[in-house]
Design a protein around this motif. Sequence first.
Motif, PDB file in Angstrom:
ATOM      1  N   ALA A  36     -33.696  53.960  -0.639  1.00 37.75           N
ATOM      2  CA  ALA A  36     -32.839  52.793  -0.867  1.00 37.75           C
ATOM      3  C   ALA A  36     -32.711  51.957   0.402  1.00 37.75           C
ATOM      4  CB  ALA A  36     -31.460  53.240  -1.344  1.00 37.75           C
ATOM      5  N   VAL A  37     -32.502  52.613   1.544  1.00 36.53           N
ATOM      6  CA  VAL A  37     -32.345  51.843   2.786  1.00 36.53           C
ATOM      7  C   VAL A  37     -33.635  51.097   3.100  1.00 36.53           C
ATOM      8  CG1 VAL A  37     -31.924  51.991   5.246  1.00 36.53           C
ATOM      9  CG2 VAL A  37     -30.597  53.374   3.693  1.00 36.53           C
ATOM     10  N   VAL A  38     -34.768  51.776   2.895  1.00 37.43           N
ATOM     11  CA  VAL A  38     -36.050  51.105   3.143  1.00 37.43           C
ATOM     12  C   VAL A  38     -36.196  49.912   2.201  1.00 37.43           C
ATOM     13  CG1 VAL A  38     -38.542  51.367   3.029  1.00 37.43           C
ATOM     14  CG2 VAL A  38     -37.157  53.160   4.040  1.00 37.43           C
ATOM     15  N   ALA A  39     -35.872  50.132   0.921  1.00 36.83           N
ATOM     16  CA  ALA A  39     -36.050  49.062  -0.060  1.00 36.83           C
ATOM     17  C   ALA A  39     -35.165  47.871   0.261  1.00 36.83           C
ATOM     18  CB  ALA A  39     -35.742  49.581  -1.458  1.00 36.83           C
ATOM     19  N   ILE A  40     -33.964  48.145   0.757  1.00 38.23           N
ATOM     20  CA  ILE A  40     -33.059  47.035   1.073  1.00 38.23           C
ATOM     21  C   ILE A  40     -33.597  46.233   2.252  1.00 38.23           C
ATOM     22  CG2 ILE A  40     -30.771  46.542   2.016  1.00 38.23           C
ATOM     23  CD1 ILE A  40     -29.762  48.838   0.272  1.00 38.23           C
ATOM     24  N   SER A  41     -34.320  46.904   3.154  1.00 38.16           N
ATOM     25  CA  SER A  41     -34.755  46.227   4.374  1.00 38.16           C
ATOM     26  C   SER A  41     -36.029  45.415   4.215  1.00 38.16           C
ATOM     27  CB  SER A  41     -34.984  47.258   5.477  1.00 38.16           C
ATOM     28  OG  SER A  41     -33.873  48.085   5.601  1.00 38.16           O
ATOM     29  N   ILE A  42     -36.755  45.617   3.109  1.00 39.46           N
ATOM     30  CA  ILE A  42     -38.014  44.894   2.969  1.00 39.46           C
ATOM     31  C   ILE A  42     -37.733  43.490   2.453  1.00 39.46           C
ATOM     32  CG2 ILE A  42     -40.253  44.872   1.840  1.00 39.46           C
ATOM     33  CD1 ILE A  42     -40.073  47.830   1.527  1.00 39.46           C
ATOM     34  N   PRO A  43     -38.157  42.460   3.178  1.00 40.54           N
ATOM     35  CA  PRO A  43     -37.963  41.109   2.658  1.00 40.54           C
ATOM     36  C   PRO A  43     -38.777  40.930   1.384  1.00 40.54           C
ATOM     37  CG  PRO A  43     -38.983  41.067   4.836  1.00 40.54           C
ATOM     38  CD  PRO A  43     -38.859  42.480   4.456  1.00 40.54           C
ATOM     39  N   VAL A  44     -38.194  40.207   0.435  1.00 44.46           N
ATOM     40  CA  VAL A  44     -38.782  40.173  -0.907  1.00 44.46           C
ATOM     41  C   VAL A  44     -40.185  39.574  -0.896  1.00 44.46           C
ATOM     42  CG1 VAL A  44     -37.759  38.008  -1.642  1.00 44.46           C
ATOM     43  CG2 VAL A  44     -38.226  39.748  -3.301  1.00 44.46           C
ATOM     44  N   PHE A  45     -40.414  38.569  -0.006  1.00 46.27           N
ATOM     45  CA  PHE A  45     -41.745  37.943  -0.044  1.00 46.27           C
ATOM     46  C   PHE A  45     -42.812  38.883   0.505  1.00 46.27           C
ATOM     47  CE2 PHE A  45     -39.609  36.687   3.806  1.00 46.27           C
ATOM     48  CZ  PHE A  45     -40.545  36.942   4.785  1.00 46.27           C
ATOM     49  N   TRP A  46     -42.428  39.704   1.489  1.00 45.95           N
ATOM     50  CA  TRP A  46     -43.417  40.639   2.030  1.00 45.95           C
ATOM     51  C   TRP A  46     -43.696  41.752   1.014  1.00 45.95           C
ATOM     52  CZ3 TRP A  46     -43.569  45.650   4.677  1.00 45.95           C
ATOM     53  CH2 TRP A  46     -44.786  45.851   5.349  1.00 45.95           C
ATOM     54  N   LEU A  47     -42.648  42.166   0.340  1.00 45.00           N
ATOM     55  CA  LEU A  47     -42.828  43.156  -0.725  1.00 45.00           C
ATOM     56  C   LEU A  47     -43.800  42.615  -1.763  1.00 45.00           C
ATOM     57  CD1 LEU A  47     -41.711  45.870  -1.853  1.00 45.00           C
ATOM     58  CD2 LEU A  47     -40.174  44.498  -3.220  1.00 45.00           C
ATOM     59  N   GLY A  48     -43.629  41.335  -2.111  1.00 42.89           N
ATOM     60  CA  GLY A  48     -44.529  40.713  -3.070  1.00 42.89           C
ATOM     61  C   GLY A  48     -45.960  40.711  -2.565  1.00 42.89           C
ATOM     62  N   LEU A  49     -46.133  40.336  -1.288  1.00 39.19           N
ATOM     63  CA  LEU A  49     -47.479  40.306  -0.705  1.00 39.19           C
ATOM     64  C   LEU A  49     -48.122  41.694  -0.755  1.00 39.19           C
ATOM     65  CD1 LEU A  49     -47.117  38.067   2.471  1.00 39.19           C
ATOM     66  CD2 LEU A  49     -48.448  37.601   0.432  1.00 39.19           C
ATOM     67  N   MET A  50     -47.339  42.692  -0.355  1.00 38.72           N
ATOM     68  CA  MET A  50     -47.885  44.050  -0.316  1.00 38.72           C
ATOM     69  C   MET A  50     -48.199  44.550  -1.729  1.00 38.72           C
ATOM     70  SD  MET A  50     -48.171  44.993   2.794  1.00 38.72           S
ATOM     71  CE  MET A  50     -48.582  43.318   3.225  1.00 38.72           C
ATOM     72  N   ALA A  51     -47.316  44.223  -2.679  1.00 32.52           N
ATOM     73  CA  ALA A  51     -47.561  44.648  -4.058  1.00 32.52           C
ATOM     74  C   ALA A  51     -48.839  44.014  -4.580  1.00 32.52           C
ATOM     75  CB  ALA A  51     -46.372  44.270  -4.940  1.00 32.52           C
ATOM     76  N   MET A  52     -49.019  42.729  -4.270  1.00 28.99           N
ATOM     77  CA  MET A  52     -50.246  42.038  -4.681  1.00 28.99           C
ATOM     78  C   MET A  52     -51.461  42.695  -4.057  1.00 28.99           C
ATOM     79  SD  MET A  52     -49.850  38.052  -4.247  1.00 28.99           S
ATOM     80  CE  MET A  52     -48.831  37.113  -5.294  1.00 28.99           C
ATOM     81  N   MET A  53     -51.332  43.007  -2.760  1.00 29.52           N
ATOM     82  CA  MET A  53     -52.467  43.573  -2.048  1.00 29.52           C
ATOM     83  C   MET A  53     -52.875  44.889  -2.687  1.00 29.52           C
ATOM     84  SD  MET A  53     -52.699  44.079   1.996  1.00 29.52           S
ATOM     85  CE  MET A  53     -52.193  45.753   2.132  1.00 29.52           C
ATOM     86  N   LEU A  54     -51.901  45.715  -3.011  1.00 28.90           N
ATOM     87  CA  LEU A  54     -52.228  47.029  -3.545  1.00 28.90           C
ATOM     88  C   LEU A  54     -52.627  46.956  -5.016  1.00 28.90           C
ATOM     89  CD1 LEU A  54     -49.528  49.257  -1.842  1.00 28.90           C
ATOM     90  CD2 LEU A  54     -51.931  49.004  -1.266  1.00 28.90           C
ATOM     91  N   PHE A  55     -51.751  46.365  -5.834  1.00 26.80           N
ATOM     92  CA  PHE A  55     -51.963  46.472  -7.275  1.00 26.80           C
ATOM     93  C   PHE A  55     -53.013  45.496  -7.785  1.00 26.80           C
ATOM     94  CE2 PHE A  55     -47.779  48.309  -6.722  1.00 26.80           C
ATOM     95  CZ  PHE A  55     -47.900  49.471  -7.457  1.00 26.80           C
ATOM     96  N   THR A  56     -53.139  44.344  -7.156  1.00 29.51           N
ATOM     97  CA  THR A  56     -54.099  43.371  -7.660  1.00 29.51           C
ATOM     98  C   THR A  56     -55.417  43.442  -6.901  1.00 29.51           C
ATOM     99  OG1 THR A  56     -52.220  41.949  -8.089  1.00 29.51           O
ATOM    100  CG2 THR A  56     -54.376  40.972  -8.295  1.00 29.51           C
ATOM    101  N   VAL A  57     -55.321  43.354  -5.555  1.00 29.07           N
ATOM    102  CA  VAL A  57     -56.555  43.244  -4.790  1.00 29.07           C
ATOM    103  C   VAL A  57     -57.257  44.601  -4.691  1.00 29.07           C
ATOM    104  CG1 VAL A  57     -57.511  42.677  -2.545  1.00 29.07           C
ATOM    105  CG2 VAL A  57     -55.676  41.301  -3.494  1.00 29.07           C
TER     106      VAL A  57
END
Lengths: 322, 319
Positions: B138-159
């Motif tokens: 939870a603490v990690v999730a709260i600290s991740i800025p939403v746009f970077w989370l989006g970028l990383m999710a795209m990188m992993l799940f899409t690319v």
Amino acid sequence: MVYSTPALDTLDKPKRSRGIEEQTPGRSRRPQMPRAPKQRPLGGRRNLLKLLRGNTLASAALVLLGFIAICSLAAPLVSSQSRDKIDLTKQYQSPSIEHPFGTDDLGRDLFVRVMYGGRVSLGVGVMAMLIALFLGLVAGGLAGYYGGIVDTLIMRFVDLMLAVPVFFVILFLSSVIVPSILMICLIIGMTQWMEVARLVRGVVLSTRELEFIDAARALGVTDNMILVRHLFPHTTAPVLVAGTLGLAQAIIIESALSFLGFGIQPPTPSWGAMLQNAQGYLSTAPWIAIFPGLMICLTVISCYVLGDFLTNALNPIRRKIP
Amino acid sequence: MLRYFGRRLLEIIPLAIVVSLVCFALMQATPGGPAAMLSQNPMVKPEDIARIRANFGIDQPVMVQYFMWLKRVVLHGDFGSSYVTGEPVLHMIGRRLPATLELMGSAFLLAFLLGMTGGIISALKRFTKIDSFLSIMAVVAISIPVFWLGLMAMMLFTVKWRLLPSAGMFSLGVPFSTTDHLMHLILPSLVLSLLFMASWSRYMRASLSEVLAMDYICVAKAKGASRTSVVFKHAIRNASIPVLTIIALNLPALFTGSIIVETLFSWPGMGRLFYEGLLRQDYTRLMGIIFIASILIAFLNLLADLAYGVLDPRVRYAR
């Protein structure tokens, strides 16, 4: 403002070995007096440091934060390369010994840019946080101390600010005004003070009824003096916590703003601004997206862990805010 | 109850007026409006600019402009037309609103269900491995800025893994299918919800731990109520009241997140409309969106207040 993470429970098991040791006979001639339980949570810096030493997670966070800050400050000393030097023969190089974080689309060294970016990101964060704290102290202090119509007006305004989707307004403002670094600090600070104002008002409300305030008034101390000299010191604990969390929040807002292109303008790097074009290179050069974001995360996590530690260390009994 | 609802609904009106005043002040602070943009263009003659200014009514004094705007909004529900496309702002928003509501609604549901579950598990298993794991996540999730989370999710799940699409609401050139649409919804809604999921689970944990230590829970146990009944019938209901406050306070942040997520994932919603408006300096559109978003938030807050009454029968909507 999302002031989250209520208590990591890192401090739930206080160490009590010291009291027992002192009762061993023969160490002193003085009669054994029962120690008064520690009443004051903010018992000086030494106390806080002792608590910090017992808390590995919080110490690690402080060290990490300090390390990031020092690296950012010392960026010109550490790196021989220039921040904005474009070298098109070195585009999209993956991380190597020469370029620990790789290079970006213009062949600039990302490690150097991340260090310089830290200056901007941390600087804007600290500045915006200080502005927010100042505004919050003034608004909350006035509302809590004077009460009545002043209180109503200020707190209604706070409610209003909390109800408006503030980020829309921040974006709007920074798209209209040419965003200089100082302007961004001001915009963020001016939209983040409401939570602080509420906290300060709560403390001032409960403290101003105490006898020492009456005493000060009887001695003829002016209202402003009472507020600044006698009431504000009582808000140290909550304000310190709010400041730590506010720093994290300000860093996130700045990076989001810069990411969308309405914050720090190129070529000045900030962690958010460096991510601005990263979406296009996710498949070819993912390190452009990874490292600046990682720095934001580490900084923000450290702030939250420290904020958590301070919450527990400074108010063992959670304050009730009316 | 109905009277309370009506009164609260009326309270939105002063809020709307103040918000509109703020918006209007913001617009006045902008350098120029449409005419400023046109004056850059050498092909446009000064008399054209004057005509356009007259058409938009921006040659009038500020207060007159404000009341004209307010009159149009109140009498006709007309927020003016976009400076860029000339389309009525309300139409534009109306077209984009369903997509935003869908994204925010699904993110809200995800955050609510998973966050509450996580919080309840944490509170019931306090100080165990699973609790520390959830807390750290939870603490990690709260600290991740939403746009970077989006970028990383795209990188992993899409690319990288090519599992999920990361742009738009549908695949292009393929007939509409619900599964395809849901596949497009997964990433943005997860990314948008993670912060709230984590934050609400922390609050639920704190609140439920507190309630579970109360005397009446002890009484319920002593009377022989089963563990499930104690937790689900007696504890959770009371524990969720403070969490509800946090949820209501987080609603503006949900709108904020939607701007970023919609921009990142090319989701054709209101947030993206706002972002495009920023790029093209379409002030009427921006003002309309801020206004509508504020009203929506006020309305959702009202719903949250009503939910207090459902959770806690002692809450009276008196006066």
